[in-house]
Write a protein that holds these residues in place. Structure first.
Motif, mmCIF file in Angstrom:
data_model
loop_
_atom_site.group_PDB
_atom_site.id
_atom_site.type_symbol
_atom_site.label_atom_id
_atom_site.label_comp_id
_atom_site.label_asym_id
_atom_site.label_seq_id
_atom_site.Cartn_x
_atom_site.Cartn_y
_atom_site.Cartn_z
ATOM 1 N N LYS A 1 0.844 -1.189 0.000
ATOM 2 C CA LYS A 1 0.000 0.000 0.000
ATOM 3 C C LYS A 1 0.880 1.240 0.000
ATOM 4 O O LYS A 1 1.989 1.216 0.523
ATOM 5 N N PRO A 2 0.398 2.322 -0.594
ATOM 6 C CA PRO A 2 1.209 3.537 -0.640
ATOM 7 C C PRO A 2 1.377 4.154 0.754
ATOM 8 O O PRO A 2 0.595 3.879 1.665
ATOM 9 N N TRP A 3 2.357 5.014 0.868
ATOM 10 C CA TRP A 3 2.677 5.638 2.157
ATOM 11 C C TRP A 3 1.506 6.447 2.705
ATOM 12 O O TRP A 3 1.389 6.637 3.905
ATOM 13 N N PHE A 4 0.623 6.912 1.846
ATOM 14 C CA PHE A 4 -0.484 7.766 2.282
ATOM 15 C C PHE A 4 -1.771 6.988 2.575
ATOM 16 O O PHE A 4 -2.824 7.583 2.779
ATOM 17 N N TYR A 5 -1.667 5.670 2.631
ATOM 18 C CA TYR A 5 -2.842 4.850 2.958
ATOM 19 C C TYR A 5 -3.282 5.169 4.400
ATOM 20 O O TYR A 5 -2.500 5.036 5.339
ATOM 21 N N PRO A 6 -4.533 5.605 4.585
ATOM 22 C CA PRO A 6 -4.970 6.002 5.934
ATOM 23 C C PRO A 6 -5.220 4.802 6.847
ATOM 24 O O PRO A 6 -5.380 3.673 6.386
ATOM 25 N N PRO A 7 -5.291 5.045 8.156
ATOM 26 C CA PRO A 7 -5.647 3.959 9.081
ATOM 27 C C PRO A 7 -7.037 3.421 8.742
ATOM 28 O O PRO A 7 -7.910 4.165 8.294
ATOM 29 N N GLY A 8 -7.246 2.138 8.966
ATOM 30 C CA GLY A 8 -8.506 1.483 8.615
ATOM 31 C C GLY A 8 -9.748 2.162 9.155
ATOM 32 O O GLY A 8 -10.762 2.260 8.459
ATOM 33 N N ILE A 9 -9.688 2.669 10.375
ATOM 34 C CA ILE A 9 -10.864 3.304 11.000
ATOM 35 C C ILE A 9 -11.306 4.544 10.229
ATOM 36 O O ILE A 9 -12.481 4.909 10.246
ATOM 37 N N ALA A 10 -10.372 5.175 9.523
ATOM 38 C CA ALA A 10 -10.706 6.396 8.779
ATOM 39 C C ALA A 10 -11.795 6.126 7.745
ATOM 40 O O ALA A 10 -12.671 6.971 7.527
ATOM 41 N N PHE A 11 -11.769 4.952 7.120
ATOM 42 C CA PHE A 11 -12.736 4.653 6.068
ATOM 43 C C PHE A 11 -14.162 4.603 6.626
ATOM 44 O O PHE A 11 -15.076 5.172 6.032
ATOM 45 N N SER A 12 -14.348 3.958 7.760
ATOM 46 C CA SER A 12 -15.689 3.882 8.357
ATOM 47 C C SER A 12 -16.201 5.263 8.745
ATOM 48 O O SER A 12 -17.368 5.603 8.502
ATOM 49 N N ILE A 13 -15.338 6.053 9.331
ATOM 50 C CA ILE A 13 -15.737 7.393 9.765
ATOM 51 C C ILE A 13 -16.063 8.274 8.563
ATOM 52 O O ILE A 13 -17.124 8.909 8.513
ATOM 53 N N VAL A 14 -15.163 8.294 7.600
ATOM 54 C CA VAL A 14 -15.367 9.154 6.431
ATOM 55 C C VAL A 14 -16.606 8.745 5.652
ATOM 56 O O VAL A 14 -17.433 9.587 5.282
ATOM 57 N N TRP A 15 -16.774 7.448 5.401
ATOM 58 C CA TRP A 15 -17.940 7.022 4.627
ATOM 59 C C TRP A 15 -19.254 7.317 5.345
ATOM 60 O O TRP A 15 -20.234 7.715 4.712
ATOM 61 N N THR A 16 -19.280 7.155 6.653
ATOM 62 C CA THR A 16 -20.508 7.482 7.396
ATOM 63 C C THR A 16 -20.837 8.962 7.263
ATOM 64 O O THR A 16 -21.992 9.335 7.007
ATOM 65 N N LEU A 17 -19.832 9.802 7.408
ATOM 66 C CA LEU A 17 -20.055 11.244 7.251
ATOM 67 C C LEU A 17 -20.492 11.593 5.832
ATOM 68 O O LEU A 17 -21.435 12.364 5.630
ATOM 69 N N LEU A 18 -19.817 10.997 4.843
ATOM 70 C CA LEU A 18 -20.171 11.294 3.454
ATOM 71 C C LEU A 18 -21.566 10.805 3.100
ATOM 72 O O LEU A 18 -22.342 11.526 2.456
ATOM 73 N N PHE A 19 -21.908 9.593 3.527
ATOM 74 C CA PHE A 19 -23.250 9.084 3.232
ATOM 75 C C PHE A 19 -24.320 9.921 3.939
ATOM 76 O O PHE A 19 -25.427 10.081 3.434
ATOM 77 N N THR A 20 -23.985 10.465 5.088
ATOM 78 C CA THR A 20 -24.919 11.360 5.778
ATOM 79 C C THR A 20 -25.123 12.636 4.968
ATOM 80 O O THR A 20 -26.266 13.081 4.772
ATOM 81 N N LEU A 21 -24.038 13.224 4.468
ATOM 82 C CA LEU A 21 -24.156 14.410 3.615
ATOM 83 C C LEU A 21 -24.942 14.086 2.349
ATOM 84 O O LEU A 21 -25.786 14.883 1.913
ATOM 85 N N LEU A 22 -24.691 12.909 1.768
ATOM 86 C CA LEU A 22 -25.432 12.506 0.573
ATOM 87 C C LEU A 22 -26.923 12.353 0.872
ATOM 88 O O LEU A 22 -27.766 12.716 0.047
ATOM 89 N N GLY A 23 -27.241 11.814 2.043
ATOM 90 C CA GLY A 23 -28.645 11.666 2.427
ATOM 91 C C GLY A 23 -29.342 13.009 2.544
ATOM 92 O O GLY A 23 -30.479 13.177 2.079
ATOM 93 N N VAL A 24 -28.674 13.984 3.138
ATOM 94 C CA VAL A 24 -29.251 15.335 3.252
ATOM 95 C C VAL A 24 -29.404 15.952 1.868
ATOM 96 O O VAL A 24 -30.446 16.543 1.550
ATOM 97 N N ALA A 25 -28.379 15.811 1.029
ATOM 98 C CA ALA A 25 -28.445 16.361 -0.326
ATOM 99 C C ALA A 25 -29.595 15.735 -1.116
ATOM 100 O O ALA A 25 -30.351 16.447 -1.791
ATOM 101 N N LEU A 26 -29.727 14.427 -1.019
ATOM 102 C CA LEU A 26 -30.809 13.734 -1.714
ATOM 103 C C LEU A 26 -32.163 14.225 -1.227
ATOM 104 O O LEU A 26 -33.071 14.475 -2.019
ATOM 105 N N TRP A 27 -32.297 14.405 0.068
ATOM 106 C CA TRP A 27 -33.548 14.910 0.642
ATOM 107 C C TRP A 27 -33.855 16.305 0.113
ATOM 108 O O TRP A 27 -35.009 16.593 -0.247
ATOM 109 N N LEU A 28 -32.852 17.179 0.038
ATOM 110 C CA LEU A 28 -33.072 18.538 -0.464
ATOM 111 C C LEU A 28 -33.579 18.520 -1.903
ATOM 112 O O LEU A 28 -34.494 19.270 -2.254
#
Length: 166
Positions: free
Chosen positions: A49-76
């Protein structure tokens, strides 16, 4: 005559519940591939993996936040009556389908280059969705910008993992 005591601009409580429903729906659809695919495999752990590969927990946190933003956008967009609403909603559904196809392609099928092609297609669809959302509700379009940034990062990450392991 009854006067309303609601603050101007705030949505009705029922509308807030609908927004929460959209957030839950997008998070459920977005996280569904994790039921069949996982980064917790010997194959994935063995990949360079490249040197900039984030810690595994970052993916769960980021995706939850992004899917939440997507849900609000979809609702709007869903509650809007603006021109182009139907196209915007259709593009959202298509990009979401492509999004959920990436995880099994990468983790289950172990097809790094195919997954990269999928994420490039996803990037194009997200740009198109942002443009379509902008015509309906500028706030909804703005909520998708962090998603586009993460997809861009994920595409670079996917490419580098493929390159390092080809």
């Amino acid at each position: 005559m009854e006067t309303s005591r609601r603050t101007p601009g705030l949505p009705e409580p029922r509308s807030i519940l609908t927004a929460i429903g959209f957030i839950v729906l997008v998070n459920a659809v977005g996280s569904a591939p994790a039921l069949i695919s996982s980064s917790d495999t010997a194959w994935f752990q063995a990949l360079d993996k490249p040197w900039f590969y984030p810690p595994g927990i970052a993916f769960s946190i980021v995706w939850t936040l992004l899917f939440t933003l997507l849900g609000v956008a979809l609702w709007l967009v869903w509650r809007s009556e603006g021109d182009g609403r139907r196209l915007a909603l259709g593009l959202f559904v298509v990009q979401m389908a492509v999004n959920v196809s990436w995880t099994p392609a990468f983790f289950s099928l172990e097809q790094l280059l195919v997954a990269f092609g999928i994420i490039v297609l996803l990037w194009v669809l997200v740009v198109a969705t942002i443009a379509a959302f902008r015509r309906v509700d500028r706030r909804a379009a703005a909520l998708l910008v962090p998603y586009l940034a993460w997809i861009t990062f994920a595409a670079v990450l996917n490419f580098e993992i493929w390159r390092l392991n080809a």
